[in-house]
Every structure is written in structure tokens, then in C-alpha cells.
Design a protein around this motif. Structure first.
Motif, PDB file in Angstrom:
ATOM      1  N   TRP A  77      -0.796  -2.978  -4.858  1.00  0.00           N
ATOM      2  CA  TRP A  77      -0.799  -2.825  -3.403  1.00  0.00           C
ATOM      3  C   TRP A  77      -0.946  -4.206  -2.745  1.00  0.00           C
ATOM      4  CZ3 TRP A  77      -4.117   2.069  -1.752  1.00  0.00           C
ATOM      5  CH2 TRP A  77      -3.492   3.223  -2.263  1.00  0.00           C
TER       6      TRP A  77
ATOM      7  N   PRO B  69       0.183   5.404  -0.864  1.00  0.00           N
ATOM      8  CA  PRO B  69      -0.754   6.439  -1.321  1.00  0.00           C
ATOM      9  C   PRO B  69      -0.255   7.212  -2.541  1.00  0.00           C
ATOM     10  CG  PRO B  69      -0.311   6.661   1.043  1.00  0.00           C
ATOM     11  CD  PRO B  69       0.577   5.575   0.548  1.00  0.00           C
TER      12      PRO B  69
ATOM     13  N   GLU C 143      -8.430  -0.010  -6.073  1.00  0.00           N
ATOM     14  CA  GLU C 143      -7.112   0.586  -5.870  1.00  0.00           C
ATOM     15  C   GLU C 143      -6.048  -0.188  -6.655  1.00  0.00           C
ATOM     16  OE1 GLU C 143      -5.355   2.878  -5.446  1.00  0.00           O
ATOM     17  OE2 GLU C 143      -6.475   4.348  -4.317  1.00  0.00           O
TER      18      GLU C 143
ATOM     19  N   ARG D 290       0.848  -1.195   0.000  1.00  0.00           N
ATOM     20  CA  ARG D 290       0.000   0.000   0.000  1.00  0.00           C
ATOM     21  C   ARG D 290       0.886   1.249   0.000  1.00  0.00           C
ATOM     22  NH1 ARG D 290      -5.330   0.739   1.452  1.00  0.00           N
ATOM     23  NH2 ARG D 290      -5.751   2.960   1.586  1.00  0.00           N
TER      24      ARG D 290
ATOM     25  N   SER E 149      -1.763   5.785  -5.667  1.00  0.00           N
ATOM     26  CA  SER E 149      -3.211   5.555  -5.692  1.00  0.00           C
ATOM     27  C   SER E 149      -3.762   5.793  -7.092  1.00  0.00           C
ATOM     28  CB  SER E 149      -3.899   6.517  -4.712  1.00  0.00           C
ATOM     29  OG  SER E 149      -5.293   6.488  -4.924  1.00  0.00           O
TER      30      SER E 149
END
Ligand code: ADP
Ligand code: MG
Length: 400
Positions: free
Chosen positions: A125, A75, A121, A73, A78
Motif C-alpha cells: 500500500w 481494501p 497493513e 491503498r 488488506s
């Protein structure tokens, strides 16, 4: 354009959907980001025909893609900026999911109405994506009633969202972009309008040696430019000065030269160069007759006579395939060779196909991206397909 090669797979046109039927579409939204937005939306626009066809048919669309190379993950990678851009391009609500899989994603998918879009997403990730983990594939498959792969740029990779998912979800069909990419590129290998002229440039011979090898068998003319020509000149024992020479490429180039001698394909190398005294837009620049590069100088572009000769070959072609810039075109003093070849490709009467990220960027910089018949969205996938390799993301789909 000559008749496209046979595709052999079912496509999104063959799907029969009920209103509000959930369809999972693997798209290639691997776009460059800048300042929190999408810097180049070509790949998103390239996916619109499939997205719009499905939405017009009343589907509830779940889109998934990777972006960049995150290993968990992150950001900064994203898909939210890509979803925002998609929302501006289509006339349908676009929602961004907080994750790739999980209870919240499942609820979002179940609530999704007809003619609306949920973007998952970044698939990378999840560690299972690149490992083609069956558990991840099954989770993805569970979100929808049908699977569409329209991500040509990822079709050469057997990942959970490109291959694994199709093993758990039928129908599994191709999107319109995937179909167009595969049939267009295949027709270059299988049934090109002749003469087939291939222009290869860029930095490294080793990236493209398989392609050189292939086209020595199938093309009529192979034009070499970019830094890769210095591996050829080194192999011929010529002085290359401070030019970028890929050592590993020299032996590969030597073998290609040897093969060219007994091949029907005409392999052409530059006959003049543009030199700089350093790799810099402010470098001292000079045009060099011949191709011997003196010490203290580096070859940063093909020369004007080479560019004109290559342009001439391109204009006489029945089919042109171009991959890789002729020089360090990012620096204006060394962009001329690439610009002349790009203009020749753009105005050529034959079928013109361009592949490769930097070649596409060069075309865009010269405002010529709409003047070629096909601008491939896939770098690695395009090269593998032209080399004759099977693409796992295509193989796994339903046969026509
Ligand atoms: P593509 O992405 O189109 O497949 P490549 O990635 O193989 O192309 O190569 C593009 C890069 O090659 C560009 O960044 C360009 O600056 C570089 N390049 C081309 N010619 C030269 C040269 N003579 N010296 C140094 N770099 C070069
Ligand atoms: Mg590149």
C-alpha cells in the motif's frame, strides 16, 4: 535428509530478547483470498515456528507482509483476513493495524504487550515498498528493536520491508522458515545425495531455462514434461499440432538440447502423450503413442509410458527436485501424468523437494503435500536460489 548446507547467517535462535521487546518480523502472508477469507493458509502455517518461538520468548511481535500486487491503498488486499486466520492458529492476541506506517501504527506498536501480535497493513500500500525507499525502511525500523526476515517467498526482491529495513535496524536475523528453505534448496545444488533427478514441467521454457541450464551441469537426470516439452519437440522439427508452444522457448530448447549432448546429465523428453481436441475438461481425449501431434489436437499431458518411466527414475533417486506439473492437471482428464509423478515423488525413498505454486497445488489436490521432505513456499525465490543467484533478503542479514 542429508546434512543441510551451511547457512552463514544469524537466526532468530540467536536473539536475546527482554520481556516485551518489540521485534519486527517480515513474513510471507501473500496468501490467496476467497470470499473475504484465506483460501489457502499454508504460508501462514509455515511462519508459525518463528512466530511461536518469538512469542514464547516474551516478544511483542510486529508482523509485516505484502499480499497481491496493489500499487496503493486497496481494501481488497488488506491483511485483515490473514490476521484473523493467524489469530485462530496461535494462542496470543492478534491486532490488525489500519496502515503500514504512521502515528496510529507507532502508538499501536508502543502499546503492544509481551506475547501479543500487531499485523501491519499490506506493505505494498506504500509506494516506497517496491522502490526500497529509505524513508519507509526507516519508519518500519523505528517500530522495533530487532528485525527478523522469515519471508522466503520475497527474499529475491530488494524491497523496503525485506532489505531497506535491515539497513536501519540491528540485529537483523533470519527466521526458521527462511533458514530451512535456503539450506534445503542450497543442498540440492551443493551436495545432493546422488543420483539427483530433476523433474521440470509447467507452461513456459523461458521461465525455467536458467534452471534447465544449471541442472544440465549438476543433475544426473533431467525429466521434461508439461507444455514446455513442445518447445523441445518443435526444436527437433517434430509436428506439435495445436499444442501450446512458446515461440521464444524453441530457440532456448534447441540450445538446451545441444548442451545436453555433451553433458553428463541425461535429458529425457516424453515418449507418449495424452491429447485433447481442445483446451477443455470436456474435450475429446486420446492417448498418443510417440509424440507427433496431429493437426486439430493438442498435447495436454504426458502419456502413461512416460509417466511410468519418469516415476521409475524418481524412485531410484537419492534426491528429487520437482517443479512444474506434467500436464494441464487442473482438468481431470489431463491430470494423470502429474498424479503419477506426484505419487512417485511422495513415495520416493530419496530426499524430495518440490517448488512452484502449481506443483504445490497439484500435490495438495492429490492429498500428498505432507509426503514430501520439503515443499517450498517460494516460487521465484526458489528458482533464483537454485540458479545460483544471491537473494538480497538473505544477504543483508547479520553474518553468523
Ligand atoms: P509452477 O507454478 O509449479 O512453477 P508453472 O506455473 O510453470 O508451474 O506451470 C503450471 C501451468 O502449466 C498449469 O496451469 C498447467 O495447466 C500448465 N500446463 C502444463 N502442461 C500443459 C500443457 N501440455 N498444455 C497447456 N498447459 C499446460
Ligand atoms: Mg505457476
Amino acid at each position: 535428509m542429508p546434512e543441510a548446507a551451511r547457512f552463514g547467517k544469524r537466526t532468530v535462535r540467536d536473539l536475546e530478547l527482554g520481556d516485551g521487546e518489540r521485534v519486527l518480523v517480515r513474513v510471507d502472508f501473500n496468501v490467496p483470498l476467497e470470499g473475504g477469507g484465506v483460501a489457502d493458509d499454508s504460508r501462514i502455517r509455515a511462519a508459525l515456528p518463528t512466530i511461536e518461538l518469538l512469542l514464547d520468548g516474551g516478544a511483542a511481535l510486529i508482523l509485516c507482509s505484502h499480499l497481491g500486487r496493489p500499487t496503493g491503498r486497496d481494501p481488497d488486499t488488506s491483511l485483515a483476513p490473514a490476521s484473523d486466520r493467524l489469530g485462530e492458529l496461535i494462542d496470543a492476541p492478534v491486532h490488525q493495524a489500519p496502515e503500514v506506517i504512521g502515528p496510529e501504527v507507532r502508538r499501536g506498536a508502543e502499546r503492544l504487550g509481551p506475547r501479543s501480535v500487531l499485523v501491519l497493513e499490506n506493505t505494498r500500500w506504500e509506494r516506497g515498498e517496491t522502490e526500497n525507499d529509505p524513508a519507509l525502511a526507516e519508519e518500519l525500523a523505528g517500530l522495533a528493536r530487532a528485525y527478523v526476515n522469515d519471508a522466503f517467498g520475497s527474499a529475491h526482491r530488494a524491497h523496503a520491508s525485506t532489505v531497506g529495513v535491515a539497513e536501519h535496524l540491528r540485529p537483523a536475523v533470519a527466521g526458521l522458515l527462511l533458514e530451512r528453505e535456503v539450506t534445503t534448496l542450497r543442498s540440492i545444488v551443493e551436495a545432493p545425495e546422488r543420483p539427483l533427478v530433476v523433474v521440470l514441467g509447467g507452461a513456459k521454457v523461458s521461465d525455467k531455462i536458467a534452471l534447465i541450464d544449471k541442472f544440465l551441469d549438476t543433475a544426473d537426470t533431467l525429466l521434461i514434461g508439461g507444455a514446455m516439452c513442445f518447445s523441445f519437440f518443435r526444436a527437433q522439427g517434430k509436428p506439435t499440432g495445436d499444442s501450446l508452444v512458446e515461440e521464444e522457448g524453441v530457440e532456448l530448447a534447441r540450445r538446451a538440447l545441444e548442451k545436453a549432448e555433451s553433458s553428463d546429465c541425461n535429458l529425457l523428453l516424453p515418449i507418449d502423450l495424452v491429447l485433447g481436441d481442445r483446451f477443455d475438461a470436456e474435450a475429446e481425449r486420446r492417448v498418443q503413442e510417440g509424440t507427433d501431434v496431429p493437426e486439430g489436437w493438442m498435447g495436454l499431458d504426458v502419456g502413461p509410458r512416460t509417466a511410468a518411466a519418469y516415476g521409475e527414475e524418481v524412485s531410484r533417486a537419492g534426491t528429487v527436485f520437482w517443479n512444474g506439473p506434467m500436464g494441464a492437471f487442473e482438468m481431470a482428464p489431463f491430470a494423470e501424468g502429474t498424479r503419477i509423478v506426484a505419487e512417485a515423488v511422495a513415495t520416493a525413498p530419496g530426499t524430495t523437494v518440490v517448488g512452484g505454486g502449481d506443483s504445490a497445488a497439484a500435490l495438495a489436490e492429490f492429498g500428498l503435500e505432507d509426503d514430501v521432505d520439503h515443499l517450498s513456499t517460494g516460487g521465484g525465490a526458489a528458482l533464483e536460489l537454485l540458479e545460483g543467484k544471491a537473494l538480497p533478503g538473505v544477504e543483508v542479514l547479520d553474518d553468523a
